[in-house]
Design an enzyme around this catalytic site. Structure first.
Site, PDB file in Angstrom:
ATOM      1  N   SER A 253      35.555  40.226  34.604  1.00 35.94           N
ATOM      2  CA  SER A 253      36.349  39.766  35.740  1.00 35.94           C
ATOM      3  C   SER A 253      35.795  38.477  36.311  1.00 35.94           C
ATOM      4  O   SER A 253      34.601  38.364  36.577  1.00 35.94           O
ATOM      5  CB  SER A 253      36.369  40.842  36.830  1.00 35.94           C
ATOM      6  OG  SER A 253      36.898  40.338  38.034  1.00 35.94           O
ATOM      7  N   LYS A 254      36.671  37.496  36.502  1.00 37.49           N
ATOM      8  CA  LYS A 254      36.267  36.231  37.131  1.00 37.49           C
ATOM      9  C   LYS A 254      35.783  36.476  38.553  1.00 37.49           C
ATOM     10  O   LYS A 254      34.856  35.831  39.021  1.00 37.49           O
ATOM     11  CB  LYS A 254      37.459  35.274  37.128  1.00 37.49           C
ATOM     12  CG  LYS A 254      37.189  33.923  37.806  1.00 37.49           C
ATOM     13  CD  LYS A 254      36.197  33.072  37.051  1.00 37.49           C
ATOM     14  CE  LYS A 254      36.081  31.685  37.656  1.00 37.49           C
ATOM     15  NZ  LYS A 254      35.100  30.855  36.966  1.00 37.49           N
ATOM     16  N   ARG A 255      36.398  37.448  39.232  1.00 37.01           N
ATOM     17  CA  ARG A 255      36.001  37.759  40.608  1.00 37.01           C
ATOM     18  C   ARG A 255      34.556  38.232  40.679  1.00 37.01           C
ATOM     19  O   ARG A 255      33.896  38.112  41.703  1.00 37.01           O
ATOM     20  CB  ARG A 255      36.923  38.834  41.197  1.00 37.01           C
ATOM     21  CG  ARG A 255      38.356  38.366  41.383  1.00 37.01           C
ATOM     22  CD  ARG A 255      39.227  39.489  41.898  1.00 37.01           C
ATOM     23  NE  ARG A 255      40.618  39.093  41.977  1.00 37.01           N
ATOM     24  CZ  ARG A 255      41.612  39.909  42.295  1.00 37.01           C
ATOM     25  NH1 ARG A 255      41.336  41.180  42.563  1.00 37.01           N
ATOM     26  NH2 ARG A 255      42.849  39.481  42.354  1.00 37.01           N
ATOM     27  N   GLY A 257      32.286  37.006  38.878  1.00 37.02           N
ATOM     28  CA  GLY A 257      31.439  35.901  38.438  1.00 37.02           C
ATOM     29  C   GLY A 257      31.395  35.698  36.940  1.00 37.02           C
ATOM     30  O   GLY A 257      30.619  34.883  36.443  1.00 37.02           O
ATOM     31  N   ASP A 263      34.892  27.541  32.016  1.00 32.12           N
ATOM     32  CA  ASP A 263      33.439  27.640  32.244  1.00 32.12           C
ATOM     33  C   ASP A 263      32.677  27.540  30.928  1.00 32.12           C
ATOM     34  O   ASP A 263      31.665  26.847  30.835  1.00 32.12           O
ATOM     35  CB  ASP A 263      33.088  28.965  32.928  1.00 32.12           C
ATOM     36  CG  ASP A 263      33.620  29.059  34.347  1.00 32.12           C
ATOM     37  OD1 ASP A 263      33.756  27.998  34.989  1.00 32.12           O
ATOM     38  OD2 ASP A 263      33.895  30.172  34.806  1.00 32.12           O
TER      39      ASP A 263
END
Length: 485
Positions: A253-255, A257, A263
């Site tokens: 999950s990007k949330r 990190g 990226d």
């Protein structure tokens, strides 16, 4: 035989998540492996989540990884527009038609009534289902409310009993009780459709034959099939993908990190390596082969290799694969990729191509390069114990003696190149009657100040030049002398 047509239909909400990219890649490969068409459609009906510049991110990402779509918002096609917010009138027409077909109904419930229903549902553990009485309104009652311009949404009409089944190419047959399905909104009061409605209408009108999406949509698919059935449309093939996991218990999950595609690119991963690795997160080629170009995948990909088990994203495996891709490059191509990283820390007078020849086999990610080579720019402060090496049989005393001898011998070299440096030190080692390591280890330590370096003593000496090499040897001698005394 019907032409295979797939679509990647992302929402423009920011970054490109690794899971989204995997879906795009699979959609592309399903189409191309069968000589079909791959479409790009932007699903932006949820304007509250729209992020400025996100569409450009999507277009750029697909371009970087080489997923060339046959139809899309920027290139057009026979079924455009390919941006949902530009298709508003289409959804309204089909929503009204669905009402006539008794697959949907006008709902005039106020926000207050909806909130009251939700509050009453809070006392139970069951998922919220809107129990709407509007579907029982007569045609004349509905007509009167529409003439009075009462606000409304259009809701899907779900059969009260029975079940709805569908076949998924990964999960097999899935059956859901109709009583578990909510009569969700298809067309909002502002005239924009919800995802649940727009994707069905668009997939039909764009003649999509295979729909690929995450397994979280398995429970919603029966609702889509009820829409297809109500309209009398053909139902596409479904391929639901299990999630990509960070651990056995936690989703990527990007949330949290976790890195997005952008990226990874900014960190110096190659697009080809990322695509190769992502393809294998949930697909088995049926062999032990791990390396595939996109062109090879276009020929060999098949849905039989897809797994319904969640895939663990192993960053170390991706790093290893990226390193393998870097090693397979020509020296010229590696050097071109490494050049911006060299320029961050090194003087432009350095021979970057020689550095690349040393570094290519020792690099997994391009962003590691500055920290691997910045010692060439300035000698780091290092611990004197680096000179002590059991295998090389070096200690402070013999390192000091051999560095002094190396400085004296190397100061006589007139033409400073690798061949002359090698000959000079070979003669010195023979003269001292010691093992190679007893001279080369202290010399490499003095020149790099590191426990390990991209090259050995000879290569580093050539790169640094005569003046800097002799200066660094003198620094080492000074350190060893102070310790010895």
């Amino acid at each position: 035989m019907k032409e295979v047509r797939t679509r990647f239909a992302p929402s423009p909400t920011g970054y490109m998540h690794i899971g989204n990219l995997r879906t795009a890649i699979y959609e592309y490969l399903i189409a191309k492996s069968q000589g079909g068409k791959f479409l790009l459609r932007i699903e932006d009906t949820d304007q509250a989540r729209f992020v400025e510049g996100a569409i450009e991110v999507i277009l750029k990402t697909l371009s970087i990884v080489g997923l060339k779509y046959d139809e899309g918002p920027d290139i057009g096609g026979p079924f455009g527009p390919y941006v949902q917010s530009q298709r508003k009138s289409i959804y309204k027409d089909y929503a009204d038609k669905l009402v006539k077909l008794e697959g949907a109904y006008y709902c005039f419930c106020s926000k207050e009534r909806l909130e009251s229903s939700k509050k009453n549902n809070d006392s139970t553990s069951d998922p919220f289902k809107h129990m709407c009485h509007c579907k029982n309104l007569s045609v004349s009652e509905v007509s009167e409310k529409l003439k009075s311009n009462e606000p409304y949404v259009i809701r899907q009409r779900i059969p009260e009993g029975g079940t709805t089944s569908f076949h998924d190419l990964v999960y097999g047959t899935v059956t859901v009780e109709n009583s578990e399905l909510d009569e969700g909104v298809l067309l909002k009061s502002d005239g924009l459709p919800t995802y649940n409605f727009a994707n069905v209408v668009d997939d039909h009108l764009m003649e999509i034959t295979h729909v690929v999406r995450g397994s979280e949509y398995l429970s919603s698919t029966p609702k889509y099939n009820l829409l297809y059935t109500a309209f009398g449309w053909d139902i596409p093939e479904y391929i639901h993908l299990p999630p990509i996991m960070k651990t056995a218990e936690k989703k990527l999950s990007k949330r949290e990190g976790d890195a997005s595609f952008e990226d990874f690119i900014s960190k110096g991963y190659l697009p080809e390596a990322i695509v190769n690795y992502i393809v294998l997160l949930g697909w088995n080629p049926g062999s032990n082969e791990e390396f595939f170009s996109l062109q090879e995948l276009e020929k060999s990909f098949n849905t039989e290799g897809l797994s319904k088990s969640p895939a663990i994203f192993d960053l170390n495996k991706l790093k290893w694969m990226n390193g393998e891709y870097l090693r397979r490059l020509s020296l010229e191509d590696f050097n071109a990729l490494a050049l911006p990283y060299y320029k961050q820390v090194l003087d432009s007078k350095m021979d970057f191509k020689k550095i690349s020849a040393l570094l290519q086999k020792r690099t997994e990610i391009l962003s590691e390069i500055p920290e691997k080579v910045d010692f060439l720019n300035s000698l780091p402060d290092y611990d004197i114990m680096l000179y002590v090496h059991k295998k090389m049989k070096t200690d402070v005393a013999n390192s000091l003696n051999n560095l002094r001898a190396a400085k004296e011998a190397m100061s006589t070299i007139e033409t400073w190149d690798l061949a002359n440096i090698e000959e000079n030190l070979a003669n010195l080692i023979s003269k001292l009657e010691v093992k190679n390591g007893q001279v080369l280890w202290p010399l490499r330590t003095a020149l790099s100040g590191l426990e390990s370096s991209p090259g050995g003593a000879l290569e580093l000496a050539e790169l640094l030049g005569k003046t800097e090499t002799l200066r660094r040897i003198e620094v080492g001698i000074s350190k060893l002398t102070n310790t010895a005394s």
